[in-house]
Design a protein around this motif. Structure first.
Motif, short mmCIF file in Angstrom:
data_model
loop_
_atom_site.label_atom_id
_atom_site.label_comp_id
_atom_site.label_asym_id
_atom_site.label_seq_id
_atom_site.Cartn_x
_atom_site.Cartn_y
_atom_site.Cartn_z
N VAL A 168 8.02 -2.75 14.75
CA VAL A 168 8.51 -1.50 15.07
C VAL A 168 9.34 -0.87 14.33
N THR A 169 9.54 0.51 13.98
CA THR A 169 10.81 1.06 12.76
C THR A 169 10.67 2.46 13.27
N PRO A 170 11.69 3.47 13.21
CA PRO A 170 11.64 4.46 13.68
C PRO A 170 11.58 5.96 13.03
N GLN A 171 10.75 6.77 13.59
CA GLN A 171 10.23 7.81 12.80
C GLN A 171 10.91 9.28 12.97
N SER A 172 11.45 9.26 11.77
CA SER A 172 12.38 10.36 11.99
C SER A 172 12.28 11.39 10.59
N GLU A 173 12.98 12.39 11.10
CA GLU A 173 13.63 13.85 9.65
C GLU A 173 15.02 13.26 8.85
N SER A 174 15.66 12.10 9.82
CA SER A 174 16.92 12.24 8.71
C SER A 174 16.65 11.00 7.80
N ILE A 175 15.06 10.29 7.84
CA ILE A 175 15.85 8.37 7.03
C ILE A 175 15.46 8.87 6.38
N LEU A 176 14.96 7.56 5.44
CA LEU A 176 14.33 7.52 4.21
C LEU A 176 13.75 6.93 4.37
N ASN A 177 12.80 7.05 3.46
CA ASN A 177 11.45 6.99 3.46
C ASN A 177 10.98 5.68 2.21
N SER A 178 11.74 4.08 3.18
CA SER A 178 11.75 3.09 1.98
C SER A 178 10.38 2.29 1.67
N VAL A 179 10.43 2.01 1.35
CA VAL A 179 9.62 1.62 -0.02
C VAL A 179 9.16 0.05 0.47
N THR A 180 10.18 -0.55 0.93
CA THR A 180 9.75 -1.92 1.14
C THR A 180 9.79 -1.93 2.85
N ASN A 181 9.70 -0.56 3.29
CA ASN A 181 9.61 -0.53 4.87
C ASN A 181 8.03 -0.58 5.16
N ARG A 182 7.90 0.16 3.63
CA ARG A 182 6.28 0.94 4.07
C ARG A 182 5.31 -0.53 3.63
N THR A 183 5.91 -1.67 3.05
CA THR A 183 5.70 -2.52 1.99
C THR A 183 5.32 -3.81 3.65
N LEU A 184 6.53 -3.95 4.03
CA LEU A 184 6.52 -4.81 5.23
C LEU A 184 6.10 -4.55 6.49
N ARG A 185 5.75 -3.18 6.70
CA ARG A 185 4.53 -2.76 7.49
C ARG A 185 3.21 -3.28 7.01
N GLU A 186 2.28 -2.91 5.99
CA GLU A 186 0.84 -3.18 5.26
C GLU A 186 1.18 -4.73 5.55
N ILE A 187 1.94 -5.60 5.44
CA ILE A 187 1.86 -7.40 5.30
C ILE A 187 1.81 -7.54 6.92
N ALA A 188 2.47 -7.03 7.39
CA ALA A 188 2.47 -7.04 8.63
C ALA A 188 1.50 -7.14 9.10
N GLU A 189 1.11 -6.27 9.29
CA GLU A 189 -0.58 -5.43 10.01
C GLU A 189 -1.53 -6.62 9.07
N LYS A 190 -1.85 -6.57 7.79
CA LYS A 190 -2.88 -6.54 6.78
C LYS A 190 -2.93 -8.16 6.64
N ARG A 191 -1.92 -8.95 6.31
CA ARG A 191 -2.10 -10.08 6.25
C ARG A 191 -0.91 -10.89 7.49
N LEU A 192 -0.73 -10.49 8.52
CA LEU A 192 -0.44 -10.86 9.49
C LEU A 192 -0.61 -11.20 11.06
N GLY A 193 -1.37 -9.78 10.79
CA GLY A 193 -2.10 -9.56 11.62
C GLY A 193 -1.27 -9.04 13.35
N TRP A 194 -0.20 -8.60 13.00
CA TRP A 194 1.20 -8.26 13.86
C TRP A 194 -0.41 -6.32 14.35
#
Length: 369
Positions: free
Chosen positions: A256-282
């Motif tokens: 889980v990670t926040p959706q907000s207009e006031s935060i930075l769109n992190s490349v690391t966060n984006r990558t972690l989300r993709e790995i969590a879903e595609k490689r770990l099945g979370w």
């Protein structure tokens, strides 16, 4: 003797004498940086490699007076095949455009952004840590208004430069332990509908004093709630907020990670989300995160994610009340097994230890440097 294009002959260079396995995360001089200029009516020049780590700046430059300044942070790795590649630089190029637009700057097009990164890495290839040491070459693109302007107007000249620094593994041996975060009463990182979504130099110094104060009382970083209602989680002082639930009946977690207009769109966060879903099945959820969920123990693990450390586990969050009293909230049972699993996958992908790394399209250039 310096070459005409701003480089200095390789045969005259003294190879760096670096203890690769004991690198920290601090400035180390390298051979050069690369510098491009945009001028009104002329566009971007062809850039040049510069040996000296200094530059002349006009005393009326808008970057100094009005905060027209944006930066990025990414890494290049010497991968398992011996080649050097950048990790997702196209996403940083896109984000710099968003940041530049937020403060009326002219951003380099992605082609120049990538070219600049390649040129400076190629010229400083001796500073890329060897594969297997856990180190990388930190790449810092910087854009600022260098043209003079006393009135509050955009500049007629912008400077884009890229410097590189060899850095070590932030956590020796991977993710372990945890840090403490503090929510200060009546302290916001960004204004509603402001520039919190952009990676601007001016977004960071306001937190320096409060962070130093927090460190004095035992906290490592600050956590900010949404500036409008102070009821939802936004992000940490220099990192995105991420959280995991415990394993469900199917052996999966929810990231889980926040959706907000006031935060930075992190490349690391984006990558972690993709790995969590595609490689770990979370499961992955990007949504508003009520702080009440953190207080009532919805999450077994909480972390701060960013380029430097990838994941910094957070074991305790202190909440400062109006009377100055700090209420401490413990996260889970102290386990960071979820973060360890995710960090392991992320790190393996960065250096080409995953068999299908080429299919992800994360590394540039594909042929390597």
């Amino acid at each position: 003797m310096a070459a005409a294009n701003g480089t200095h002959a390789r045969e005259e260079r003294q190879k760096p004498d670096i203890d690769w396995k004991n690198l920290g995360f601090s400035y180390i001089p390298t051979y050069s940086h690369v510098e491009y200029k945009w001028r009104k009516g002329q566009g971007w020049d062809d850039g040049r490699l510069v040996k000296e780590p200094y530059m002349n700046i006009h005393i009326a430059a808008t970057g100094l007076h009005y905060g027209q300044s944006s930066f990025e942070g990414l890494k290049a790795y010497r991968m398992k095949d011996g080649k050097v590649r950048l990790f997702r630089p196209d996403k940083n190029a896109e984000r710099m455009q968003i940041s530049a637009d937020a403060v009326c700057m002219v951003a380099p097009p992605p082609s120049i952004f990538l070219e600049a990164c390649r040129r400076v890495i190629s010229d400083n290839i001796d500073f890329v840590p060897p594969y297997g040491t856990g180190g990388s070459l930190y790449v810092r693109p910087l854009l600022f208004g260098s043209g003079p302007q006393i009135g509050l107007h955009e500049a007629d000249e912008y400077t884009f430069l890229v410097l590189v620094i060899p850095v070590g593994e932030y956590y020796k041996g991977g993710v372990s332990g945890s840090v403490k975060a503090l929510i200060r009463n009546k302290l916001d990182r960004a204004a509603p509908h402001g520039t919190g979504h952009a990676k601007l130099g001016g977004n960071y110094p306001a937190a320096l004093g409060p962070v130093n104060e927090a460190v004095k009382i035992g906290y490592n970083l600050l956590l900010f709630l949404d500036p409008a209602t102070h009821t939802h989680v936004d992000e940490f002082s220099s990192s995105n907020f991420i959280a995991l639930t415990s394993l469900d009946a199917e052996g999966r977690r929810t990231y889980v990670t926040p959706q907000s207009e006031s935060i930075l769109n992190s490349v690391t966060n984006r990558t972690l989300r993709e790995i969590a879903e595609k490689r770990l099945g979370w499961k992955v959820e990007v949504r508003k995160v009520p702080f009440e969920e953190v207080k009532k123990g919805t999450y077994s693990e909480v972390g701060a994610c960013g380029t430097a450390a990838v994941i910094s586990p957070v074991g305790t969050i202190g909440y400062e009340h109006e009377d100055g009293r700090i209420e401490e909230i413990k996260i889970g049972d102290g386990s960071v097994e979820g973060w360890k699993a995710l960090f392991k996958e992320f790190s393996a992908l960065q250096v080409g230890e995953v068999e299908d790394w080429e299919k992800w399209g994360y590394h540039w250039p594909a042929e390597g440097i």
